[in-house]
Design an enzyme around this catalytic site. Structure first.
Site, PDB file in Angstrom:
ATOM      1  N   ARG A 134      36.307  13.602 -12.626  1.00 59.80           N
ATOM      2  CA  ARG A 134      35.190  14.119 -13.555  1.00 59.80           C
ATOM      3  C   ARG A 134      34.689  15.308 -13.029  1.00 59.80           C
ATOM      4  O   ARG A 134      34.554  15.504 -12.118  1.00 59.80           O
ATOM      5  CB  ARG A 134      33.996  13.177 -13.723  1.00 59.80           C
ATOM      6  N   HIS A 182      28.213   4.678 -12.609  1.00 52.83           N
ATOM      7  CA  HIS A 182      27.227   4.576 -12.149  1.00 52.83           C
ATOM      8  C   HIS A 182      26.981   4.375 -10.555  1.00 52.83           C
ATOM      9  O   HIS A 182      26.189   3.692 -10.328  1.00 52.83           O
ATOM     10  CB  HIS A 182      26.091   4.192 -13.052  1.00 52.83           C
ATOM     11  N   GLU A 185      31.915  18.276 -14.015  1.00 47.61           N
ATOM     12  CA  GLU A 185      30.790  18.235 -14.985  1.00 47.61           C
ATOM     13  C   GLU A 185      29.886  19.606 -14.686  1.00 47.61           C
ATOM     14  O   GLU A 185      29.662  19.917 -13.649  1.00 47.61           O
ATOM     15  CB  GLU A 185      29.708  17.049 -14.744  1.00 47.61           C
ATOM     16  N   ASP A 240      22.585  18.563 -13.423  1.00 46.80           N
ATOM     17  CA  ASP A 240      23.594  17.606 -13.168  1.00 46.80           C
ATOM     18  C   ASP A 240      25.050  18.229 -13.182  1.00 46.80           C
ATOM     19  O   ASP A 240      25.747  18.674 -14.206  1.00 46.80           O
ATOM     20  CB  ASP A 240      23.103  16.759 -14.425  1.00 46.80           C
ATOM     21  N   TYR A 269      39.989   8.349 -15.703  1.00 42.85           N
ATOM     22  CA  TYR A 269      39.708   7.409 -14.557  1.00 42.85           C
ATOM     23  C   TYR A 269      40.858   6.380 -14.741  1.00 42.85           C
ATOM     24  O   TYR A 269      41.041   5.782 -15.415  1.00 42.85           O
ATOM     25  CB  TYR A 269      38.383   6.584 -14.715  1.00 42.85           C
ATOM     26  N   HIS A 312      33.298   7.432 -21.798  1.00 42.29           N
ATOM     27  CA  HIS A 312      32.059   8.046 -22.128  1.00 42.29           C
ATOM     28  C   HIS A 312      32.039   9.185 -23.000  1.00 42.29           C
ATOM     29  O   HIS A 312      33.154   9.826 -23.121  1.00 42.29           O
ATOM     30  CB  HIS A 312      31.209   8.149 -20.659  1.00 42.29           C
ATOM     31  N   GLU A 325      31.208  17.070 -19.640  1.00 44.04           N
ATOM     32  CA  GLU A 325      31.665  16.350 -18.364  1.00 44.04           C
ATOM     33  C   GLU A 325      32.754  15.428 -18.748  1.00 44.04           C
ATOM     34  O   GLU A 325      32.549  14.192 -18.704  1.00 44.04           O
ATOM     35  CB  GLU A 325      30.441  15.736 -17.784  1.00 44.04           C
ATOM     36  N   ASP A 384       0.889  -1.180  -0.007  1.00 43.77           N
ATOM     37  CA  ASP A 384      -0.043   0.135   0.271  1.00 43.77           C
ATOM     38  C   ASP A 384       0.821   1.266  -0.158  1.00 43.77           C
ATOM     39  O   ASP A 384       0.559   2.350  -0.053  1.00 43.77           O
ATOM     40  CB  ASP A 384      -0.931  -0.019   1.361  1.00 43.77           C
ATOM     41  N   HIS A 396      19.029  13.153 -18.505  1.00 43.86           N
ATOM     42  CA  HIS A 396      19.580  12.686 -19.963  1.00 43.86           C
ATOM     43  C   HIS A 396      18.301  12.935 -20.832  1.00 43.86           C
ATOM     44  O   HIS A 396      17.540  12.349 -21.056  1.00 43.86           O
ATOM     45  CB  HIS A 396      19.872  11.066 -19.997  1.00 43.86           C
ATOM     46  N   ASP A 442      28.378  13.251  -7.933  1.00 42.19           N
ATOM     47  CA  ASP A 442      27.766  13.759  -9.112  1.00 42.19           C
ATOM     48  C   ASP A 442      26.552  13.824  -8.739  1.00 42.19           C
ATOM     49  O   ASP A 442      25.676  12.655  -8.282  1.00 42.19           O
ATOM     50  CB  ASP A 442      28.019  12.543 -10.136  1.00 42.19           C
ATOM     51  N   HIS A 465      25.635  15.400 -22.578  1.00 39.57           N
ATOM     52  CA  HIS A 465      24.167  14.805 -22.940  1.00 39.57           C
ATOM     53  C   HIS A 465      23.310  15.996 -22.969  1.00 39.57           C
ATOM     54  O   HIS A 465      23.694  17.131 -22.158  1.00 39.57           O
ATOM     55  CB  HIS A 465      23.572  13.607 -22.300  1.00 39.57           C
TER      56      HIS A 465
HETATM   57 MN    MN Z   1      25.686  14.010 -16.604  1.00 39.15          MN
END
Ligand code: MN
Length: 443
Positions: A410, A247, A412, A275, A392, A354, A388, A45, A365, A264, A358
């Site tokens: 990173r 992530h 960004e 972001d 690494y 990466h 960004e 619920d 995104h 991030d 974006h």
């Molecule tokens: Mn981003």
């Protein structure tokens, strides 16, 4: 920081302008149906906090679930109908008051509002002018109301036979409109960014050896929540090697002296996302090697900012940033050989897997194409994107001198494309080595 009252923020005119643009892309005798998001169950619920569907929000600004917006166009008129919940006294006792049909018409610029249970008749009326013939069954209405895949398929099938209107793929239109932000949207994004900047500064000041990542995440949450805002996405608070997981959301390790920490995190304001990423030393001072890699990532980002302007294709920005990375890594002897060869063989991807960014908007995104046919999209004024870059280097990366190990960075920021360049919305957040160390001063 200026945080606007949520209720007063809804400006009918902004949504009206968007609907005008939307109608302009429709042909005569076409119809579009856009569904509100549904309540989502967490367990039994217990529900998740309701979050409106972005495409529905973009055109309507209507904040409730159990709603369907219908747009149709003939040679004589363009109409916007809204089917929504009517005020029900018994329901009000449990859930509080809903907006209801008459208020919805008054506040949201709707041409005609109907109770949701009238959808069947409204639907039939549009189909063939008849109020009596049942073209859609009760259980099918429920599927539509719940915005299930099945419900949308039912509608599609029904409309295929329709003589009056052709049901269109409204998402293609909305997504292309959402790519270029209007002035109000940029204002909303700036608000989200400003809130994130405050939160990042507090997290930088709070972090120190011995505290846990989740405690740092709590600082971010507190800052967003106390302004009646939410995280736009699950925050990444990644100390040391955790930053190598792009992530990483576990946020449950202890911060160690000598390591870097990557945060991030972005607030959501009026459904608009920010972001932002910063990487800083947990003890407040960068080591010599950390500084060198940090400076390289900064240079990559600066190259990105310079490249962002109207007319530049998405891939050109990526190419320029990668060139700076490869030249930098060769200078530091982390890579060997010639720049052109390394660009060609893609060896840099182990350090930077990466893309440079974006689209950013209602979605983190955000929707909108990156490629149109054969070629990458060229930037236009009003587009909003992240820049960004990162480098690494894991704890035991083979072939890389030990001294570079465990440095993952990173940076960004969020930028809007202007007439002749770009504006960095998040420019107030410390970023140079000096500014970061000043912000991170430990007692
Ligand atoms: Mn981003």
């Amino acid at each position: 920081m200026r945080i606007i009252d949520t209720d007063k923020e809804i400006a009918k005119q902004d949504f009206l302008n968007r609907r005008k643009k939307f109608f302009a892309q429709m042909q005569n005798d076409e119809i579009a149906m856009v569904f509100a998001a549904t309540k989502k169950i967490k367990t039994n619920d217990v529900h998740y906090k309701f979050r409106q569907d972005n495409n529905f929000w973009y055109l309507t600004g209507f904040p409730e679930y159990n709603a369907i917006a219908v747009f149709f166009k003939t040679k004589d008129k363009e109409e916007y109908w809204l089917f929504c919940q009517e005020i029900n006294h018994l329901q009000t006792i449990w859930d509080g008051k809903v907006i209801g049909c008459s208020k919805a018409k008054e506040l949201y610029g709707v041409d005609k509002t109907f109770r949701l249970d009238e959808f069947k008749y409204g639907f039939n009326k549009l189909m063939n002018g008849s109020k009596t013939q049942s073209l859609i069954e009760e259980h099918e209405i429920e599927e539509c109301r719940l915005n299930t895949f099945h419900g949308r398929e039912i509608l599609k099938d029904k409309w295929l036979d329709n003589k009056n209107f052709k049901l269109i793929d409204h998402l293609a239109i909305i997504h292309s409109l959402r790519l270029e932000k209007d002035a109000k949207e940029i204002e909303m994004l700036q608000q989200a960014v400003d809130l994130s900047v405050e939160a990042h500064i507090k997290a930088m000041q709070f972090s120190k050896p011995g505290v846990n990542e989740y405690e740092v995440a709590a600082i971010l949450s507190h800052e967003f929540n106390r302004h009646n805002c939410e995280h736009a996405y699950l925050p990444i608070v990644a100390a040391g090697i955790n930053a190598n997981t792009l992530h990483y959301i576990a946020n449950s390790s202890e911060l160690e002296d000598g390591d870097l920490i990557l945060i991030d995190s972005g607030a959501e304001y009026q459904n608009y996302a920010s972001d932002i990423t910063r990487t800083f030393p947990i003890n407040g001072k960068f080591t010599k090697e950390q500084k060198i890699i940090y400076q390289l990532v900064l240079e990559m980002q600066e190259t990105g900012f310079k490249a962002v302007k109207p007319g530049v294709a998405w891939n050109e920005i990526q190419d320029q940033i990668i060139r700076v990375l490869v030249e930098g890594l060769i200078n530091l002897k982390i890579l060997t050989g010639k720049v052109e060869d390394q660009l060609e063989n893609g060896s840099y991807k182990q350090f930077y897997p990466h893309s440079f960014g974006h689209w950013l908007g209602l979605d983190v995104h955000d929707v909108g194409k990156y490629i149109n046919g054969e070629s990458f999209i060229k930037l236009r004024e009003g587009m909003v994107l992240t820049v960004e870059p990162g480098v690494y280097i894991s704890k035991d990366m083979a072939g890389v001198d030990n001294k570079w190990h465990n440095i993952s960075i990173r940076i960004e920021d969020d930028v809007v494309v202007t007439k002749d360049g770009c504006d960095v919305l998040s420019k107030n957040l410390p970023k140079t080595i000096e500014d970061i160390e000043n912000c991170c001063k430990r007692n």
